[in-house]
Design an enzyme around this catalytic site. Structure first.
Site, PDB file in Angstrom:
ATOM      1  N   ASP A 253      -4.336   4.748 -14.070  1.00 61.90           N
ATOM      2  CA  ASP A 253      -4.899   6.138 -13.495  1.00 61.90           C
ATOM      3  C   ASP A 253      -3.631   7.142 -12.838  1.00 61.90           C
ATOM      4  OD1 ASP A 253      -4.908   5.935 -11.216  1.00 61.90           O
ATOM      5  OD2 ASP A 253      -6.911   4.671 -11.190  1.00 61.90           O
ATOM      6  N   LYS A 275      -8.689   9.816 -12.792  1.00 58.06           N
ATOM      7  CA  LYS A 275      -9.939  10.242 -12.103  1.00 58.06           C
ATOM      8  C   LYS A 275      -9.119  11.856 -11.594  1.00 58.06           C
ATOM      9  CE  LYS A 275     -10.994   6.839 -10.427  1.00 58.06           C
ATOM     10  NZ  LYS A 275     -11.766   5.230  -9.373  1.00 58.06           N
ATOM     11  N   GLY A 306      -3.282   2.840  -7.314  1.00 62.60           N
ATOM     12  CA  GLY A 306      -2.206   3.318  -6.533  1.00 62.60           C
ATOM     13  C   GLY A 306      -2.208   2.686  -5.489  1.00 62.60           C
ATOM     14  N   GLY A 307      -0.895   2.415  -4.257  1.00 63.05           N
ATOM     15  CA  GLY A 307      -1.197   2.516  -2.957  1.00 63.05           C
ATOM     16  C   GLY A 307      -1.749   0.325  -3.051  1.00 63.05           C
ATOM     17  N   ASP A 308      -2.536   0.416  -2.298  1.00 64.46           N
ATOM     18  CA  ASP A 308      -3.305  -0.433  -1.982  1.00 64.46           C
ATOM     19  C   ASP A 308      -5.066  -0.464  -2.697  1.00 64.46           C
ATOM     20  OD1 ASP A 308      -2.977  -3.130  -0.570  1.00 64.46           O
ATOM     21  OD2 ASP A 308      -5.283  -2.822  -0.546  1.00 64.46           O
ATOM     22  N   ILE A 311      -7.703   0.246  -0.186  1.00 60.74           N
ATOM     23  CA  ILE A 311      -7.857   0.641   0.511  1.00 60.74           C
ATOM     24  C   ILE A 311      -7.986   2.438   0.486  1.00 60.74           C
ATOM     25  CG2 ILE A 311      -6.383   1.983   2.507  1.00 60.74           C
ATOM     26  CD1 ILE A 311      -5.573  -0.539   2.989  1.00 60.74           C
ATOM     27  N   THR A 336      -0.329   0.269   1.060  1.00 57.90           N
ATOM     28  CA  THR A 336      -0.343   1.776   1.293  1.00 57.90           C
ATOM     29  C   THR A 336      -0.120   2.810   0.949  1.00 57.90           C
ATOM     30  OG1 THR A 336      -3.054   2.344   1.129  1.00 57.90           O
ATOM     31  CG2 THR A 336      -1.381   1.538   3.327  1.00 57.90           C
ATOM     32  N   ALA A 337      -0.347   4.049   0.667  1.00 57.33           N
ATOM     33  CA  ALA A 337       0.120   5.605   0.897  1.00 57.33           C
ATOM     34  C   ALA A 337       0.805   5.743   2.351  1.00 57.33           C
ATOM     35  CB  ALA A 337      -0.442   6.367   0.434  1.00 57.33           C
ATOM     36  N   MET A 388      -6.168  11.645   0.796  1.00 59.96           N
ATOM     37  CA  MET A 388      -7.618  12.589   0.279  1.00 59.96           C
ATOM     38  C   MET A 388      -8.031  13.594   1.272  1.00 59.96           C
ATOM     39  SD  MET A 388      -9.799   9.578  -1.852  1.00 59.96           S
ATOM     40  CE  MET A 388      -9.665   8.237  -0.534  1.00 59.96           C
TER      41      MET A 388
END
Ligand code: SAH
Length: 480
Positions: A253, A275, A306-308, A311, A336-337, A388
């Protein structure tokens, strides 16, 4: 791509070399190694450079300049003369005879350029910088030299010897590919490297029988749920990379950083299931179903996240379906971010003088409404990393103030963290929302709240003046 890389068969063909120095000697040597007959044109040759070549029966030495007739039927021509004029004449003659020509150190006269080579015959790796930086190409070659065991050639020969047998016994190309991957990476390869070909052959027979059984009974696929970090491909784990190289199909994505998809096996089918907020291209449910269906077809399915994945990645939901359907899967954690952004922005998430805990939360509640436990968020000596949260930043900050937060509490917003175009905006609960609007920060962005943000000025001593940009630690950090 400026040049098309190809491997040219010159065995039993004529290769012309003009020149008597070191470079000419290297060209003669490589042409002979590739099985060519070499016609060398040079008034005189360097004794040392040619010492080991001159007795080769496939080398013919002419003490004169080449003439047009010499180029008839030649496969390739190399020029490495001292004078530009001589080189140019040879290049002209070669071109007139439609023979591709390479002139050492004169790219403007070349039809093709010579790569740096790692020779593990029959495996040959050729590296080129398209003329931009031959030294860099040589450095890459040196790295590859150390990565490829000297016995790689032996392994390739072993594979070459059994190729027909494998073709005859395994009919399904997919099955055959898996078989090759298994034996070229596994214990059999180690046996060949160590020279124990007898044991290798016994093992080969066992593997072939097993692969035949798989072909009869069908194979089950598997799913790799892989976290690939917030963007910088260097943050991938070795395991992630290994599985990316194995996949038959990849579902990815929008959150992936540039360059990560390029590391997936080239032949793997790519399916975009991106998404966007409010625009669910492929609903979660459908992604989970797709994973199950593809695995049931016997494919190795790579789900890149993306990231983990665990999470705020909905990884749990995706594997729930897999477990229900008894599909084997592996989950690979990623950076993670929050931690990627923190590290690349010079903000430690915990620090003895500032924060003893760190909370990862999302500001994206059900139906877009912030739905968090404010007492928990406002605990002192804590850092809060908000995922987010960009769109809801003004609301979020307002709510914090209403629940009694200190208006001067530092906040950082890291946009496109760890990527080449990362930007960091810092402020306070009172003013960060305006600053973010002014800087036109875009998604993805990580919000970091807490006094650890002040450490950035101290730790990131390399940060440039307000508003300026500077390359640091190999990437841009823009300070706004
Ligand atoms: N599983 C992911 C998070 C997915 S939620 C992880 O572990 O990192 C998506 C949110 O993550 C984005 O809205 C943003 O807040 C954050 N994010 C992901 N990549 C980011 C990046 N490169 N820079 C800043 N924030 C990022």
């Amino acid at each position: 791509m400026d040049f098309l890389p190809i491997f040219r068969d010159v065995s039993e063909r004529t290769v012309i070399v003009a020149g008597g120095g070191t470079v000419a000697a290297r060209r003669v040597e490589i042409a002979l190694r590739a099985g060519a007959h070499v016609k060398l044109f040079a008034e005189s040759i360097d004794e040392d450079d040619f010492a080991e070549l001159r007795d080769d029966p496939r080398l013919e030495h002419f003490r004169r300049c080449p003439e047009p007739a010499d180029f008839e039927d030649a496969a390739l021509a190399f020029a490495a003369c001292r004078k530009y004029e001589d080189d140019r004449k040879i290049a002209d003659m070669a071109r007139a005879a439609k023979v591709p020509v390479n002139v050492a150190d004169r790219p403007e006269l070349c039809d093709f350029i010579m790569p740096s080579i790692v020779d593990r015959s029959p495996i040959v790796v050729a590296v080129s910088s398209s003329g931009a930086s031959p030294i860099l190409a040589r450095m890459i070659r040196a790295r590859l030299e150390t990565m490829l065991p000297a016995a790689f050639g032996k392994l390739a020969e072993f594979a070459g010897d059994i190729r027909d047998k494998v073709m005859a016994r395994l009919k399904n190309p997919e099955n055959r590919r898996r078989f090759w991957e298994r034996i070229l990476e596994g214990p059999l390869a180690t046996l060949v490297f160590s020279g124990d070909e007898d044991t290798a052959k016994t093992l080969l027979e066992r593997e072939l029988t097993a692969a035949e059984a798989e072909e009869r009974e069908g194979i089950t696929g598997e799913v790799y749920l892989v976290g690939c970090g917030p963007g910088d491909p260097d943050l991938l784990t070795f395991k992630a990379l290994r599985l990316m190289q194995k996949a038959d199909v990849v579902l990815y994505d929008r959150l992936l950083g540039d360059g990560i998809l390029n590391l997936v096996r080239r032949e793997a089918e790519r399916i975009y299931v991106g998404k966007r907020r409010g625009d669910h291209t492929v609903p979660q449910e459908e992604i989970s179903d797709m994973l199950v269906r593809l695995a049931k077809e016997g494919k190795r399915v790579l789900r890149l996240k993306g990231g983990d994945p665990f999470i705020f990645g909905r990884g749990g939901e995706e594997i729930e379906k897999l477990a229900e359907n008894r599909i084997p899967f592996q989950v690979v954690p990623g950076v993670t971010a929050a931690s990627g952004c923190a590290a690349y922005a010079g903000i430690p998430l915990t620090h003895r003088d500032h924060a003893q805990s760190c909370l990862f939360i999302t500001a994206h509640g059900k139906d877009g409404i912030v739905d968090v436990d404010w007492t928990q968020v406002l605990r002192p000596h804590q850092t809060v990393a908000v995922y987010m949260g960009l769109r809801l930043l003004p609301q979020f900050m307002k709510q914090l103030l209403e629940h009694g937060a200190d208006a001067a509490l530092p906040v950082a917003v890291v946009e496109k963290g760890t990527r080449a175009d990362q930007r960091v905006v810092t402020g306070t609960i009172a003013n960060i929302a305006d600053k973010v609007v002014a800087a036109q920060v875009e998604s993805p962005a990580m919000i970091i709240i807490g006094t650890v943000v002040t450490l950035r000025d101290k730790l990131a001593w390399y940060l440039p003046e307000e508003g300026a940009e500077e390359v640091t630690q190999g990437r841009f950090i823009g300070s706004l």
